[in-house]
Design an enzyme around this catalytic site. Sequence first.
Site, mmCIF file in Angstrom:
data_model
loop_
_atom_site.group_PDB
_atom_site.id
_atom_site.type_symbol
_atom_site.label_atom_id
_atom_site.label_comp_id
_atom_site.label_asym_id
_atom_site.label_seq_id
_atom_site.Cartn_x
_atom_site.Cartn_y
_atom_site.Cartn_z
ATOM 1 C CD1 TRP A 186 -30.027 -55.636 0.294
ATOM 2 C CD2 TRP A 186 -29.509 -57.714 0.947
ATOM 3 N NE1 TRP A 186 -28.804 -55.954 -0.255
ATOM 4 C CE2 TRP A 186 -28.458 -57.215 0.130
ATOM 5 C CE3 TRP A 186 -29.397 -59.007 1.454
ATOM 6 C CZ2 TRP A 186 -27.317 -57.962 -0.178
ATOM 7 C CZ3 TRP A 186 -28.267 -59.764 1.157
ATOM 8 C CH2 TRP A 186 -27.235 -59.227 0.357
ATOM 9 C CD GLU A 227 -30.586 -53.673 4.055
ATOM 10 O OE1 GLU A 227 -31.209 -54.739 4.229
ATOM 11 O OE2 GLU A 227 -29.496 -53.425 4.606
ATOM 12 C CE LYS A 229 -24.336 -54.650 0.058
ATOM 13 N NZ LYS A 229 -24.250 -55.992 0.616
ATOM 14 C CG ASP A 260 -26.961 -51.750 6.353
ATOM 15 O OD1 ASP A 260 -25.851 -51.249 6.627
ATOM 16 O OD2 ASP A 260 -27.220 -52.941 6.565
ATOM 17 C CG HIS A 263 -26.201 -51.096 2.673
ATOM 18 N ND1 HIS A 263 -27.280 -51.900 2.423
ATOM 19 C CD2 HIS A 263 -25.275 -51.889 3.277
ATOM 20 C CE1 HIS A 263 -27.036 -53.131 2.859
ATOM 21 N NE2 HIS A 263 -25.828 -53.137 3.392
ATOM 22 C CG HIS A 287 -30.522 -53.274 8.509
ATOM 23 N ND1 HIS A 287 -30.341 -54.185 7.508
ATOM 24 C CD2 HIS A 287 -31.645 -53.666 9.181
ATOM 25 C CE1 HIS A 287 -31.307 -55.101 7.577
ATOM 26 N NE2 HIS A 287 -32.109 -54.798 8.562
ATOM 27 C CG ASP A 295 -22.042 -53.318 3.697
ATOM 28 O OD1 ASP A 295 -22.370 -53.002 4.850
ATOM 29 O OD2 ASP A 295 -22.698 -54.112 3.001
ATOM 30 C CG ASP A 297 -22.361 -56.071 7.536
ATOM 31 O OD1 ASP A 297 -23.413 -55.462 7.796
ATOM 32 O OD2 ASP A 297 -22.024 -56.382 6.375
ATOM 33 C CG ASP A 327 -27.409 -56.088 8.819
ATOM 34 O OD1 ASP A 327 -26.956 -57.212 9.080
ATOM 35 O OD2 ASP A 327 -27.580 -55.675 7.657
#
Length: 420
Positions: A186, A227, A229, A260, A263, A287, A295, A297, A327
């Site tokens: 990433w 990855e 994004k 992810d 993302h 992820h 985003d 997390d 993640d």
Amino acid sequence: MNEDLIIKVYESARDQYRDLGVDTDAAISRAVQIPVSMQCWQGDDVLGFDGSDSLNGGIATTGNYPGRAVDFAQLTQDIEKAMSLSPGKLKLNLHASYALKTDPKRDRDAYTIEDFLPWVDWADHLKIGLDFNPTFFSHPRMDGNFTLASADADCRRFWVEHGRRCREIGIGFAQKLGSPCVINYWMPDGYKDQPADTARPRERMLQSLDEIFADKLDERLIPCAIESKLFGIGAESYTVASHEFSYGYALSRHKLYCLDAGHFHPTEVISAKISAVLQYLDQILLHVSRPVRWDSDHVVVYDDELQRTMDEIVFNRYENRVFIGLDFFDASINRVAAWVIGLRNSRKALLNAYLAPLDKLRQAEAAGDFTSRLAWQEERKNLPAQAVWDYLCLQEGAGVGISWLEELKRYERLVQSKRA
Ligand code: RNT
Ligand code: ZN
């Protein structure tokens, strides 16, 4: 709940599921076998051990809950605690920034497995595999938010070398631990405002990635993922490794694509993408995360999207084609509890996928009876999955119900709160 009661409740759930054609014992043994890769970076707010004292690259951890792990001893102690309260097969997902440098002057373009030997010995001792990530952030050699796509050739060379080193380190992990090491690439490269040239950075990114992957290494040992994004903090307008870029790279270069959950645009979900991209790719990496408005997390909770994601893997028999990584990074609650909650939820959703009355659902669908399909989908939501989950946790010795919380509070009192 005492053991006898857990077993009694389980047996009644087992009978109920049996009537629907679902074998709960088989569901349990399948659910615990699937490796879930636990992200090392939840334990220390993604700071790592190789010299950085702040996080950049368009990601951020919020919160200042006390007790952050600051070194290898503390982080592994926390990881082991979280693992002991999380049933099923686990791996540890390591970032290169967690190197324990044998020479303090060595930089990321020169790391070797020597710089990770304590991790390897630790993983070997626990009998778990390691996954790996080059760290293209939180480092003085970044060119603003740029690494592999920088216009500066020296900067690119440094980061290409880092990417190459990480493949070699991954091979070492896989060989020493006898388990494939999934490596995820990433890169935060992007711009805050709309660039005048969107193409050249992508050409450079592509060239750099091709250089990283030029050596023919055994990719069965190190499946490598790119990855994508949508945006980063401070890189809101343009991301070099966007969805189209990363998916195209994976397709054309026989790499994995890493999806992810945070993302994509806010109404897009990764569960809807899995069977689409797997028509073309052999394998992918997930992820598993939770975006809240952006985003962010957040810790993975037991929500519809988590269930759909695990359903997609299980219903389509993609267990060997989808690698599951977590993640998220939350510093606003006990960091070990954050892991435990995310890990337990992920495993619970896997179990519940195996407990679904899939034959009934698929038969109804094949017959064009969408009324029954919807009725069964709703019925499924209140089947006694919790009883099966409790029994799984009992078998795995991972704490039944919320008993893990008491253990965690004790750990916080005796260990985390004593940290400076
Ligand atoms: C960042 C990506 C990336 C990181 C980790 C730390 O937006 O999701 O996967 O979270 O590598
Ligand atoms: Zn990610």
